[in-house]
Design a protein around this motif. Structure first.
Motif, PDB file in Angstrom:
ATOM      1  N   VAL A   7       2.875   6.947   5.326  1.00  0.00           N
ATOM      2  CA  VAL A   7       1.910   7.108   4.225  1.00  0.00           C
ATOM      3  C   VAL A   7       2.345   6.241   3.054  1.00  0.00           C
ATOM      4  O   VAL A   7       3.461   6.394   2.535  1.00  0.00           O
ATOM      5  N   ILE A   8       1.460   5.337   2.634  1.00  0.00           N
ATOM      6  CA  ILE A   8       1.774   4.391   1.561  1.00  0.00           C
ATOM      7  C   ILE A   8       0.855   4.622   0.377  1.00  0.00           C
ATOM      8  O   ILE A   8      -0.370   4.690   0.527  1.00  0.00           O
ATOM      9  N   GLY A   9       1.443   4.719  -0.810  1.00  0.00           N
ATOM     10  CA  GLY A   9       0.642   4.885  -2.018  1.00  0.00           C
ATOM     11  C   GLY A   9       1.494   5.362  -3.168  1.00  0.00           C
ATOM     12  O   GLY A   9       2.698   5.591  -3.021  1.00  0.00           O
ATOM     13  N   PRO A  10       0.889   5.538  -4.336  1.00  0.00           N
ATOM     14  CA  PRO A  10       1.633   6.113  -5.465  1.00  0.00           C
ATOM     15  C   PRO A  10       2.011   7.564  -5.172  1.00  0.00           C
ATOM     16  O   PRO A  10       1.380   8.231  -4.342  1.00  0.00           O
ATOM     17  N   GLY A  11       3.031   8.050  -5.853  1.00  0.00           N
ATOM     18  CA  GLY A  11       3.588   9.363  -5.568  1.00  0.00           C
ATOM     19  C   GLY A  11       2.590  10.494  -5.553  1.00  0.00           C
ATOM     20  O   GLY A  11       2.582  11.318  -4.629  1.00  0.00           O
ATOM     21  N   HIS A  12       1.686  10.554  -6.553  1.00  0.00           N
ATOM     22  CA  HIS A  12       0.758  11.686  -6.627  1.00  0.00           C
ATOM     23  C   HIS A  12      -0.250  11.663  -5.479  1.00  0.00           C
ATOM     24  O   HIS A  12      -0.678  12.706  -4.988  1.00  0.00           O
ATOM     25  N   SER A  13      -0.634  10.459  -5.013  1.00  0.00           N
ATOM     26  CA  SER A  13      -1.563  10.356  -3.884  1.00  0.00           C
ATOM     27  C   SER A  13      -0.886  10.795  -2.592  1.00  0.00           C
ATOM     28  O   SER A  13      -1.503  11.437  -1.736  1.00  0.00           O
ATOM     29  N   ILE A  14       0.383  10.453  -2.458  1.00  0.00           N
ATOM     30  CA  ILE A  14       1.125  10.855  -1.259  1.00  0.00           C
ATOM     31  C   ILE A  14       1.237  12.379  -1.175  1.00  0.00           C
ATOM     32  O   ILE A  14       1.181  12.957  -0.085  1.00  0.00           O
ATOM     33  N   GLU A  15       1.357  13.043  -2.312  1.00  0.00           N
ATOM     34  CA  GLU A  15       1.450  14.503  -2.318  1.00  0.00           C
ATOM     35  C   GLU A  15       0.174  15.139  -1.763  1.00  0.00           C
ATOM     36  O   GLU A  15       0.236  16.141  -1.043  1.00  0.00           O
ATOM     37  N   ILE A  16      -0.991  14.562  -2.097  1.00  0.00           N
ATOM     38  CA  ILE A  16      -2.269  15.083  -1.576  1.00  0.00           C
ATOM     39  C   ILE A  16      -2.284  14.990  -0.058  1.00  0.00           C
ATOM     40  O   ILE A  16      -2.665  15.929   0.649  1.00  0.00           O
ATOM     41  N   ILE A  17      -1.848  13.835   0.462  1.00  0.00           N
ATOM     42  CA  ILE A  17      -1.834  13.618   1.911  1.00  0.00           C
ATOM     43  C   ILE A  17      -0.789  14.507   2.576  1.00  0.00           C
ATOM     44  O   ILE A  17      -1.017  15.059   3.654  1.00  0.00           O
ATOM     45  N   LYS A  18       0.348  14.676   1.904  1.00  0.00           N
ATOM     46  CA  LYS A  18       1.417  15.515   2.445  1.00  0.00           C
ATOM     47  C   LYS A  18       0.935  16.943   2.664  1.00  0.00           C
ATOM     48  O   LYS A  18       1.232  17.570   3.699  1.00  0.00           O
ATOM     49  N   PRO A  31       6.807   9.453   4.174  1.00  0.00           N
ATOM     50  CA  PRO A  31       6.253   8.986   2.892  1.00  0.00           C
ATOM     51  C   PRO A  31       6.913   7.690   2.413  1.00  0.00           C
ATOM     52  O   PRO A  31       8.133   7.524   2.512  1.00  0.00           O
ATOM     53  N   PHE A  32       6.095   6.781   1.898  1.00  0.00           N
ATOM     54  CA  PHE A  32       6.592   5.525   1.333  1.00  0.00           C
ATOM     55  C   PHE A  32       5.890   5.288  -0.016  1.00  0.00           C
ATOM     56  O   PHE A  32       4.922   4.533  -0.102  1.00  0.00           O
ATOM     57  N   PRO A  33       6.376   5.948  -1.076  1.00  0.00           N
ATOM     58  CA  PRO A  33       5.741   5.777  -2.392  1.00  0.00           C
ATOM     59  C   PRO A  33       6.064   4.417  -3.002  1.00  0.00           C
ATOM     60  O   PRO A  33       7.116   3.836  -2.743  1.00  0.00           O
ATOM     61  N   TYR A  34       5.120   3.905  -3.786  1.00  0.00           N
ATOM     62  CA  TYR A  34       5.369   2.656  -4.503  1.00  0.00           C
ATOM     63  C   TYR A  34       4.953   2.793  -5.965  1.00  0.00           C
ATOM     64  O   TYR A  34       4.180   3.690  -6.330  1.00  0.00           O
ATOM     65  N   THR A  35       5.492   1.902  -6.782  1.00  0.00           N
ATOM     66  CA  THR A  35       5.091   1.833  -8.192  1.00  0.00           C
ATOM     67  C   THR A  35       3.985   0.808  -8.361  1.00  0.00           C
ATOM     68  O   THR A  35       2.990   1.044  -9.053  1.00  0.00           O
ATOM     69  N   GLU A  36       4.152  -0.354  -7.731  1.00  0.00           N
ATOM     70  CA  GLU A  36       3.140  -1.407  -7.744  1.00  0.00           C
ATOM     71  C   GLU A  36       2.638  -1.620  -6.320  1.00  0.00           C
ATOM     72  O   GLU A  36       3.405  -1.579  -5.367  1.00  0.00           O
ATOM     73  N   MET A  37       1.335  -1.884  -6.201  1.00  0.00           N
ATOM     74  CA  MET A  37       0.730  -2.003  -4.876  1.00  0.00           C
ATOM     75  C   MET A  37       1.353  -3.123  -4.046  1.00  0.00           C
ATOM     76  O   MET A  37       1.439  -3.022  -2.811  1.00  0.00           O
ATOM     77  N   GLU A  38       1.807  -4.182  -4.686  1.00  0.00           N
ATOM     78  CA  GLU A  38       2.387  -5.320  -3.963  1.00  0.00           C
ATOM     79  C   GLU A  38       3.664  -4.938  -3.197  1.00  0.00           C
ATOM     80  O   GLU A  38       4.105  -5.675  -2.312  1.00  0.00           O
ATOM     81  N   GLU A  39       4.240  -3.784  -3.529  1.00  0.00           N
ATOM     82  CA  GLU A  39       5.413  -3.303  -2.793  1.00  0.00           C
ATOM     83  C   GLU A  39       5.055  -2.940  -1.350  1.00  0.00           C
ATOM     84  O   GLU A  39       5.941  -2.771  -0.508  1.00  0.00           O
TER      85      GLU A  39
END
Length: 430
Positions: A7-18, A31-39
């Protein structure tokens, strides 16, 4: 067997999916959280081999991954944003701002999806719809200009980076989060896709290998046998590498049995081409290689034999793959391959080819090559080069295509200072 879901996305979005994943016992949540989308790029490159399917927090990171060829479309997905997501965000935003919005700016979501929503009838919505990956700065500029011109009360975005930037600029901005029901549906779909992928990896793969030195068959010498022993050692080592088994058919022919999953792992490293080079270097023997996939061992063997037949007609060092759908891939290495289907043409152009002296597979191969080289007009010399054939044979093929309406003469070009000009044919496949 658990499907490994990255799962890739900002932290709060990953929590919804989790939270949604908890309902699926067959899913391993990674989970693979990122700060910037280019990550996204570094995340996928570092973890691709550990993940069966990717769940992206939104359209932007998914299309970024696909457009940069980090994944194929069938390797991931995102939860589409629907009316429930938008209406929920609008309600929360107005409660927080303690006022009713008369106009907003909205990105990503298609205009028609907004127009169909009754609750938005009395709201002016300035939309910035797009498909695929779109530069973040252009989305930010769209919202910023609308706010500075006094055209909107607030900005609604589907992109985390846009949300952060606009909030930093002091613009009331709210991010649309995917609906939980939509998230569950996508997880279910990715789970099914992951199961299919595992079954596909478990398919039988047979590598057909044959020595093609002239005079090899029917002759005996100690030198030949020593050379063959060296080759057998290489093949046994390769069989061990792919967790497979080695079978000698006789007369310089061998089968290696393994699974599709093992082979796909090796093919990413071009190891079969390394095997051809090692055989020539260590045993002084030249070999051909064809690879067949199948649901049963019989089907895989038939496809492996078909693949080796295709290789026999080639002058270059290539490897031919035939899958369970009879799709054929000619590969000269990881960076250069051509695929075609020897069954496709029979359904599309079968009636035209009844009276022609060329087979459906030849026509489909030309079609695939034309797409690969992005050329719709060719000469007999170019076709001969494409197919490793003589120009005379290429002229015959083009004449046959012209006779059945799959090509027409579009002009001529000079072949040199002397001689008749060559005909330029325009392909009529589409």
């Amino acid at each position: 067997m658990k499907i490994r879901l990255g799962v890739i996305g900002p932290g709060h979005s990953i929590e919804i999916i989790k939270n949604a994943v908890k309902e699926f016992d067959e899913i391993m949540f990674l989970p693979f959280p990122y700060t910037e989308m280019e990550e996204t790029k570094d995340i996928i490159i570092a973890n691709k081999k550990y993940v069966d399917q990717w769940f992206f927090s939104g359209q932007a990171p998914y299309d970024y991954a696909v457009s940069n060829q980090l994944i194929m479309e069938e390797e991931g997905l995102f939860a589409p944003l629907n009316s429930n997501s938008l209406n929920k965000t609008l309600l929360e935003a107005q409660l927080q701002e303690q006022r009713i919005f008369r106009s907003i700016s909205l990105d990503t979501i298609q205009t028609k999806d907004v127009e169909d929503q009754t609750p938005l009838n009395h709201l002016t919505v300035r939309t910035f719809p797009y498909e695929g990956y779109h530069p973040i700065n252009e989305i930010i500029d769209f919202h910023l200009k609308a706010f500075e011109d006094g055209q909107i009360d607030a900005a609604i975005t589907c992109v985390n980076t846009v949300h952060k930037k606009l909030r930093q600029l002091g613009i009331p901005c709210y991010k649309v989060a995917p609906d939980v029901i939509a998230v569950r549906l996508i997880i279910q779909y990715l789970k099914q896709r992951g199961v299919s992928q595992w079954y596909r990896k478990a398919q039988i793969a047979i590598i057909a290998i044959e020595i093609f030195q002239s005079g090899w068959e029917g002759h005996f010498s100690y030198k030949m046998k020593y050379q063959e022993l060296e080759l057998k050692k290489l093949l046994l080592n390769y069989a061990e590498r792919i967790n497979g088994s080695f079978v000698e058919i006789g007369d310089g022919r061998y089968f290696l049995y393994t699974t599709r999953g093992e082979m796909e792992l090796q093919l990413s490293e071009d190891s079969l081409f390394d095997l051809i080079l090692e055989a020539e270097l260590q045993s002084k023997l030249e070999i051909r290689i064809g690879l067949g996939y199948g649901i049963t061992s019989l089907e895989a063997e038939q496809n492996a034999r078909l693949a080796i037949q295709y290789v026999r007609g080639k002058e270059k060092k290539i490897i031919v793959f035939v899958d369970e759908n009879k799709k054929i891939i000619e590969s000269e290495g990881h960076e250069h391959s051509i695929s075609y289907d020897n069954r496709k043409v029979s359904s599309e152009w079968n009636e035209l080819l009844v009276a022609a002296e060329i087979g459906p597979a030849t026509v489909d191969r030309i079609y695939s090559l034309a797409l690969h080289y992005r050329k719709n007009e060719i000469t007999s010399k170019e076709l001969a080069s494409w197919m490793n054939s003589t120009e005379r044979n290429a002229r015959r093929i083009l004449t046959e295509l012209e006779n059945v309406g799959l090509a027409k003469v579009a002009g001529e070009e000079q072949s040199g200072q002397r001689g008749r000009p060559r005909k330029v044919y325009q392909l009529q496949f589409i």
